[in-house]
Motif scaffolding. Structure first.
Motif, PDB file in Angstrom:
ATOM      1  N   ARG A   1      29.142  17.853 -12.974  1.00  0.00           N
ATOM      2  CA  ARG A   1      29.043  19.276 -13.328  1.00  0.00           C
ATOM      3  C   ARG A   1      30.139  20.143 -12.700  1.00  0.00           C
ATOM      4  NH1 ARG A   1      30.005  23.325 -14.926  1.00  0.00           N
ATOM      5  NH2 ARG A   1      28.703  25.156 -15.321  1.00  0.00           N
ATOM      6  N   PRO A   2      30.536  19.911 -11.430  1.00  0.00           N
ATOM      7  CA  PRO A   2      31.576  20.782 -10.862  1.00  0.00           C
ATOM      8  C   PRO A   2      32.898  20.726 -11.615  1.00  0.00           C
ATOM      9  CG  PRO A   2      30.434  19.586  -9.129  1.00  0.00           C
ATOM     10  CD  PRO A   2      29.994  18.977 -10.425  1.00  0.00           C
TER      11      PRO A   2
ATOM     12  N   HIS B   1      22.586  12.669 -18.665  1.00  0.00           N
ATOM     13  CA  HIS B   1      22.170  13.717 -17.733  1.00  0.00           C
ATOM     14  C   HIS B   1      21.656  13.126 -16.428  1.00  0.00           C
ATOM     15  CE1 HIS B   1      19.618  16.945 -16.036  1.00  0.00           C
ATOM     16  NE2 HIS B   1      20.585  17.705 -16.483  1.00  0.00           N
TER      17      HIS B   1
ATOM     18  N   TYR C   1      25.256  13.937 -14.824  1.00  0.00           N
ATOM     19  CA  TYR C   1      25.407  15.389 -14.752  1.00  0.00           C
ATOM     20  C   TYR C   1      25.599  15.919 -13.335  1.00  0.00           C
ATOM     21  CZ  TYR C   1      24.771  20.345 -15.730  1.00  0.00           C
ATOM     22  OH  TYR C   1      24.957  21.698 -15.822  1.00  0.00           O
ATOM     23  N   PRO C   2      24.773  15.524 -12.359  1.00  0.00           N
ATOM     24  CA  PRO C   2      24.933  16.112 -11.019  1.00  0.00           C
ATOM     25  C   PRO C   2      26.322  15.878 -10.418  1.00  0.00           C
ATOM     26  CG  PRO C   2      22.808  15.028 -11.201  1.00  0.00           C
ATOM     27  CD  PRO C   2      23.593  14.646 -12.422  1.00  0.00           C
TER      28      PRO C   2
ATOM     29  N   THR D   1      20.470  18.513 -20.810  1.00  0.00           N
ATOM     30  CA  THR D   1      21.801  18.974 -20.418  1.00  0.00           C
ATOM     31  C   THR D   1      22.007  20.438 -20.788  1.00  0.00           C
ATOM     32  OG1 THR D   1      22.648  16.722 -20.733  1.00  0.00           O
ATOM     33  CG2 THR D   1      24.266  18.499 -20.622  1.00  0.00           C
TER      34      THR D   1
ATOM     35  N   PHE E   1      27.033  28.129 -17.543  1.00  0.00           N
ATOM     36  CA  PHE E   1      28.158  27.626 -18.317  1.00  0.00           C
ATOM     37  C   PHE E   1      28.448  28.549 -19.501  1.00  0.00           C
ATOM     38  CE2 PHE E   1      30.122  24.989 -21.616  1.00  0.00           C
ATOM     39  CZ  PHE E   1      31.103  24.332 -20.895  1.00  0.00           C
TER      40      PHE E   1
ATOM     41  N   ALA F   1      20.280  22.567 -18.258  1.00  0.00           N
ATOM     42  CA  ALA F   1      20.995  22.596 -16.976  1.00  0.00           C
ATOM     43  C   ALA F   1      22.254  23.454 -17.067  1.00  0.00           C
ATOM     44  CB  ALA F   1      21.354  21.170 -16.560  1.00  0.00           C
ATOM     45  N   LEU F   2      22.977  23.352 -18.171  1.00  0.00           N
ATOM     46  CA  LEU F   2      24.178  24.167 -18.343  1.00  0.00           C
ATOM     47  C   LEU F   2      23.838  25.650 -18.390  1.00  0.00           C
ATOM     48  CD1 LEU F   2      26.013  21.961 -20.986  1.00  0.00           C
ATOM     49  CD2 LEU F   2      26.851  22.451 -18.680  1.00  0.00           C
ATOM     50  N   ARG F   3      22.764  25.997 -19.072  1.00  0.00           N
ATOM     51  CA  ARG F   3      22.343  27.395 -19.102  1.00  0.00           C
ATOM     52  C   ARG F   3      21.993  27.872 -17.694  1.00  0.00           C
ATOM     53  NH1 ARG F   3      17.184  28.967 -22.583  1.00  0.00           N
ATOM     54  NH2 ARG F   3      16.319  27.395 -21.196  1.00  0.00           N
ATOM     55  N   ALA F   4      21.260  27.063 -16.961  1.00  0.00           N
ATOM     56  CA  ALA F   4      20.873  27.448 -15.604  1.00  0.00           C
ATOM     57  C   ALA F   4      22.094  27.607 -14.695  1.00  0.00           C
ATOM     58  CB  ALA F   4      19.922  26.402 -15.022  1.00  0.00           C
ATOM     59  N   ASP F   5      23.140  26.819 -14.983  1.00  0.00           N
ATOM     60  CA  ASP F   5      24.360  26.874 -14.177  1.00  0.00           C
ATOM     61  C   ASP F   5      25.300  27.999 -14.583  1.00  0.00           C
ATOM     62  OD1 ASP F   5      23.524  24.670 -12.784  1.00  0.00           O
ATOM     63  OD2 ASP F   5      24.789  23.239 -13.859  1.00  0.00           O
TER      64      ASP F   5
END
Length: 275
Positions: free
Chosen positions: A191-192, A183, A187-188, A222, A231, A225-229
């Motif tokens: 992620r895209p 992560h 991750y940054p 991770t 996914f 972050a995925l939830r916030a994004d």
């Protein structure tokens, strides 16, 4: 709502037992890599038909074809490998799989990856072009000793090829075994391009594979972050808790259940709904 899947051949070589355990665990999909001890790409049409019928009988669907495409040396014959990839495309169509997992070729030990970059990108672009016209997305998995074993080179592959048919799988344990904090280090930038998550964790000190959340794979960070994004893709269990090798791993029914409970426990802790 996140969807669980898994490499069911880690449960058993027997397809019926694979299906039975997945249904008992409430998992609705599988990442199909092998059955009856035979790799998915080596199963003939009759056996693929048996697979299709067995999955339908158990109410299971295929999230991805867990193919070995790209797990050859970067100097090995590629034209024959492309023909093998055609089989992967056919099987994905028959089993209604939206994804095919693949890799970016083993490099000779101690070689500078940069010396093989052009050939790797040529091959990855050829695979993406070959998939044109098929209702499938190719998923590059970060794996040890291939060109795309680091976050930076994974990004290089997908951005340089620049095809909507080529996305990334996230395998935290493999990044850990290559010396990365997944992560933190990856991750940054990735992620895209992330389309699919494989659930496996590992210890940085030894490389030992452990259940999700018990290693250095920064799994909880991770997930948050995925939830916030936002996914909404697949999470595929690949426990490797009993054995691991170049072309697969094994856990058995009990340890597969351990892996499932570890991961779903993290989801419950974080208040994340799954199916």
């Amino acid at each position: 709502m996140w969807t669980l899947s898994g490499f069911a051949d880690e449960i058993s070589a027997d397809l019926d037992e694979q299906c039975r355990v997945l249904v008992e665990l409430g998992v609705s999909h599988l990442e199909f890599r092998s059955a009856w001890g035979t790799n998915v790409l080596d199963l003939d049409d009759a056996r693929i038909d048996r697979v299709s019928k067995a999955l339908a009988e158990h109410g299971l669907r295929v999230s991805s074809i867990g193919s070995p495409i790209g797990k050859i040396g970067v100097r090995d014959d590629f034209e024959g490998h492309l023909r093998r990839f055609d089989r992967a495309l056919h099987v994905a169509e028959v089993l209604a799989a939206p994804y095919i997992r693949l890799f970016s070729f083993f490099l000779p030990p101690d070689d500078d990856p940069a010396t093989h970059r052009d050939e790797v990108l040529r091959r990855m672009a050829a695979l993406a072009e070959r998939a044109a016209g098929h209702e499938v997305v190719l998923l590059h998995e970060n794996e040890k000793a291939i060109y795309g074993d680091s976050p930076a080179r994974c990004r290089d592959i997908v951005e340089s090829v620049g095809s909507p048919r080529l996305k990334l799988v996230w395998d935290a344990a493999n990044f850990v075994q290559c010396g990365f904090r997944p992560h933190t280090d990856g991750y940054p930038m990735l992620r895209p391009h992330l389309e699919y998550i494989q659930i496996k964790d590992a210890l940085l000190a030894t490389g030992e594979v452990v259940p999700a959340g018990q290693g250095d794979g920064e799994v909880r960070e991770t997930l948050r972050a995925l939830r916030a994004d936002g996914f909404t893709g697949f999470f595929s269990l690949e426990p490797h808790l009993a054995a691991a090798g170049t072309f697969g791993g094994f856990s058995g029914p009990e340890l597969f259940g351990v892996a499932h409970r570890a991961f779903t426990g993290l989801l419950v802790d974080e208040g994340i709904e799954y199916r």
